[in-house]
Design an enzyme around this catalytic site. Structure first.
Site, PDB file in Angstrom:
ATOM      1  CE  LYS A  16      -2.113  -1.219   3.951  1.00  0.00           C
ATOM      2  NZ  LYS A  16      -1.516  -2.566   3.848  1.00  0.00           N
ATOM      3  NE  ARG A  88      -4.654  -1.185   9.814  1.00  0.00           N
ATOM      4  CZ  ARG A  88      -3.747  -0.598   9.296  1.00  0.00           C
ATOM      5  NH1 ARG A  88      -3.672   0.264   8.587  1.00  0.00           N
ATOM      6  NH2 ARG A  88      -2.437  -1.511   9.185  1.00  0.00           N
ATOM      7  NE  ARG A 122       7.694  -2.504   5.999  1.00  0.00           N
ATOM      8  CZ  ARG A 122       6.601  -2.404   6.571  1.00  0.00           C
ATOM      9  NH1 ARG A 122       5.916  -1.918   5.269  1.00  0.00           N
ATOM     10  NH2 ARG A 122       6.011  -2.713   7.602  1.00  0.00           N
ATOM     11  NE  ARG A 155       6.143  -0.489   9.906  1.00  0.00           N
ATOM     12  CZ  ARG A 155       4.984  -0.259   9.217  1.00  0.00           C
ATOM     13  NH1 ARG A 155       4.860   0.264   8.228  1.00  0.00           N
ATOM     14  NH2 ARG A 155       3.951  -1.011   9.739  1.00  0.00           N
ATOM     15  NE  ARG A 166       2.016  -4.926  10.817  1.00  0.00           N
ATOM     16  CZ  ARG A 166       3.203  -5.012  10.228  1.00  0.00           C
ATOM     17  NH1 ARG A 166       4.245  -5.185  10.741  1.00  0.00           N
ATOM     18  NH2 ARG A 166       3.212  -4.058   9.226  1.00  0.00           N
TER      19      ARG A 166
HETATM   20  P1  AP5 Z   1       4.682  -1.723   1.789  1.00  0.00           P
HETATM   21  O1  AP5 Z   1       4.525  -0.730   0.765  1.00  0.00           O
HETATM   22  O2  AP5 Z   1       5.618  -1.114   2.825  1.00  0.00           O
HETATM   23  O3  AP5 Z   1       3.626  -2.460   2.390  1.00  0.00           O
HETATM   24  P2  AP5 Z   1       2.070  -1.740   3.084  1.00  0.00           P
HETATM   25  O4  AP5 Z   1       1.114  -2.491   2.920  1.00  0.00           O
HETATM   26  O5  AP5 Z   1       2.245  -0.460   3.212  1.00  0.00           O
HETATM   27  O6  AP5 Z   1       2.513  -2.487   4.458  1.00  0.00           O
HETATM   28  P3  AP5 Z   1       2.458  -1.651   6.152  1.00  0.00           P
HETATM   29  O7  AP5 Z   1       3.178  -2.874   6.926  1.00  0.00           O
HETATM   30  O8  AP5 Z   1       2.737  -0.445   6.425  1.00  0.00           O
HETATM   31  O9  AP5 Z   1       1.287  -1.879   6.342  1.00  0.00           O
HETATM   32  P4  AP5 Z   1       0.170  -1.997   7.699  1.00  0.00           P
HETATM   33  O10 AP5 Z   1      -1.165  -2.152   7.108  1.00  0.00           O
HETATM   34  O11 AP5 Z   1       0.727  -3.225   8.431  1.00  0.00           O
HETATM   35  O12 AP5 Z   1       0.842  -1.120   8.590  1.00  0.00           O
HETATM   36  P5  AP5 Z   1       0.572   0.710   8.816  1.00  0.00           P
HETATM   37  O13 AP5 Z   1       1.660   1.398   8.880  1.00  0.00           O
HETATM   38  O14 AP5 Z   1      -0.514   0.841   7.880  1.00  0.00           O
HETATM   39  O15 AP5 Z   1       5.485  -2.908   1.189  1.00  0.00           O
HETATM   40  C1  AP5 Z   1       6.189  -4.048   2.044  1.00  0.00           C
HETATM   41  C2  AP5 Z   1       7.491  -4.496   1.573  1.00  0.00           C
HETATM   42  O16 AP5 Z   1       7.329  -5.194   0.364  1.00  0.00           O
HETATM   43  C3  AP5 Z   1       8.449  -3.347   1.256  1.00  0.00           C
HETATM   44  O17 AP5 Z   1       9.743  -3.902   1.823  1.00  0.00           O
HETATM   45  C4  AP5 Z   1       8.501  -3.081  -0.150  1.00  0.00           C
HETATM   46  O18 AP5 Z   1       9.602  -2.851  -0.877  1.00  0.00           O
HETATM   47  C5  AP5 Z   1       8.110  -4.618  -0.606  1.00  0.00           C
HETATM   48  N1  AP5 Z   1       7.119  -4.619  -1.832  1.00  0.00           N
HETATM   49  C6  AP5 Z   1       6.260  -3.720  -2.055  1.00  0.00           C
HETATM   50  N2  AP5 Z   1       5.443  -4.076  -3.244  1.00  0.00           N
HETATM   51  C7  AP5 Z   1       6.172  -4.898  -3.711  1.00  0.00           C
HETATM   52  C8  AP5 Z   1       5.753  -5.967  -4.726  1.00  0.00           C
HETATM   53  N3  AP5 Z   1       4.914  -5.792  -6.013  1.00  0.00           N
HETATM   54  N4  AP5 Z   1       6.685  -6.932  -5.101  1.00  0.00           N
HETATM   55  C9  AP5 Z   1       7.690  -7.303  -4.141  1.00  0.00           C
HETATM   56  N5  AP5 Z   1       7.808  -6.716  -3.096  1.00  0.00           N
HETATM   57  C10 AP5 Z   1       7.202  -5.303  -2.869  1.00  0.00           C
HETATM   58  O19 AP5 Z   1      -0.102   0.427  10.378  1.00  0.00           O
HETATM   59  C11 AP5 Z   1       0.891   0.077  11.256  1.00  0.00           C
HETATM   60  C12 AP5 Z   1       0.063   0.095  12.741  1.00  0.00           C
HETATM   61  O20 AP5 Z   1      -0.627   1.398  12.844  1.00  0.00           O
HETATM   62  C13 AP5 Z   1      -1.074  -1.069  12.755  1.00  0.00           C
HETATM   63  O21 AP5 Z   1      -0.515  -2.263  13.185  1.00  0.00           O
HETATM   64  C14 AP5 Z   1      -1.906  -0.484  13.765  1.00  0.00           C
HETATM   65  O22 AP5 Z   1      -1.512  -0.787  15.192  1.00  0.00           O
HETATM   66  C15 AP5 Z   1      -1.981   1.196  13.492  1.00  0.00           C
HETATM   67  N6  AP5 Z   1      -2.954   1.610  12.709  1.00  0.00           N
HETATM   68  C16 AP5 Z   1      -2.626   2.172  11.436  1.00  0.00           C
HETATM   69  N7  AP5 Z   1      -3.798   2.434  10.778  1.00  0.00           N
HETATM   70  C17 AP5 Z   1      -4.813   2.128  11.382  1.00  0.00           C
HETATM   71  C18 AP5 Z   1      -5.990   2.357  11.387  1.00  0.00           C
HETATM   72  N8  AP5 Z   1      -6.898   2.717  10.618  1.00  0.00           N
HETATM   73  N9  AP5 Z   1      -6.839   1.841  12.756  1.00  0.00           N
HETATM   74  C19 AP5 Z   1      -5.981   1.596  13.585  1.00  0.00           C
HETATM   75  N10 AP5 Z   1      -4.870   1.341  13.807  1.00  0.00           N
HETATM   76  C20 AP5 Z   1      -4.200   1.542  12.876  1.00  0.00           C
END
Ligand code: AP5
Length: 209
Positions: A16, A88, A122, A155, A166
């Site tokens: 994402k 979410r 990552r 991270r 997660r």
């Molecule tokens: P990346 O692009 O970083 O993936 P992502 O989907 O953004 O993953 P996140 O871990 O950031 O998502 P998340 O939803 O768990 O975390 P968030 O920060 O939102 O890519 C991942 C890896 O894959 C990278 O190394 C990249 O290079 C590689 N890659 C990408 N595309 C690729 C491809 N096509 N092929 C191969 N490799 C590829 O949330 C963190 C925490 O915050 C949550 O756990 C929660 O505690 C809190 N939080 C955030 N939002 C909310 C909400 N709305 N409600 C409640 N709690 C929340």
């Protein structure tokens, strides 16, 4: 006409954040990643950051009301936005409906095995927020960001046990939003297991169709 009010759904590590950076550039949208905002609040030691940290470290969701208050102020008045990681839960989706209409919801699909593999490899840049991976655009032991020279870090929630939790939380609380948005005619589904360019082209095609 291109979609202007967009949500990205998908499991942790689906890509994402990687895709959001390119899509907001291509379509001129404001990017709002709730995960990034929360990590900034934690780093600043703000009241919100202190409340959120424990949930994030365990891979649990931060309570809905804290997130809804945080998002509503940030998208008020924006004419085009991409929400990355919000909503979410069904509660968050219902709250969002009261704030704004949406044009499209893109869900990026990725299996649990691939999520675990990707997130363990990552690395993120502290300075520019660039997202990298040891499997295809970084070398083992590389500590400087290839884009800006900033410090790369892993991270806190990218540990094997927290990644698994997660994914469980995603399946339990967020996956129901796929049906929620399909029923509203907004859902666009994309495979996340092809290269980053392929995923980007497919998303752009769906958002400009
Ligand atoms: P990346 O692009 O970083 O993936 P992502 O989907 O953004 O993953 P996140 O871990 O950031 O998502 P998340 O939803 O768990 O975390 P968030 O920060 O939102 O890519 C991942 C890896 O894959 C990278 O190394 C990249 O290079 C590689 N890659 C990408 N595309 C690729 C491809 N096509 N092929 C191969 N490799 C590829 O949330 C963190 C925490 O915050 C949550 O756990 C929660 O505690 C809190 N939080 C955030 N939002 C909310 C909400 N709305 N409600 C409640 N709690 C929340």
């Amino acid at each position: 006409m291109a979609a202007k009010r967009v949500v990205f759904l998908g499991p942790p590590g689906a890509g994402k954040g990687t895709q959001a950076k390119r899509v907001v550039e291509a379509l001129g949208l404001k990017h709002l990643s709730t995960g990034d905002v929360l990590r900034e609040e934690v780093a600043r030691g703000s009241a919100l950051g202190l409340k959120a940290k424990g949930f994030m470290d365990r891979g649990e969701l931060v309570p809905d009301q804290l997130i809804i208050d945080m998002v509503s102020g940030r998208i008020a008045g924006a004419t085009g936005f991409l929400l990355d990681g919000f909503p979410r839960t069904v509660g968050q989706a219902e709250a969002l409906e009261k704030i704004t209409a949406l044009d499209a919801v893109v869900t990026i699909d990725l299996s649990r095995d691939e999520v675990v593999r990707r997130l363990a490899a990552r690395r993120v840049c502290r300075a520019c927020g660039g997202i990298f991976n040891l499997t295809f655009n970084l070398n083992e032991g590389e500590t400087a960001c290839p884009a800006c020279g900033g410090e790369l870090y892993q991270r806190d929630d990218d540990t094997p046990a927290v990644i698994e939790n997660r994914y469980d939380v995603y399946e339990r609380s967020t996956a129901p939003l796929v049906a929620y948005y399909r029923e509203r005619g907004l859902l666009r589904r994309v495979r996340g297991d092809v290269g980053t360019d392929g995923v980007f082209e497919e998303i752009l095609r769906l958002l400009t169709a």
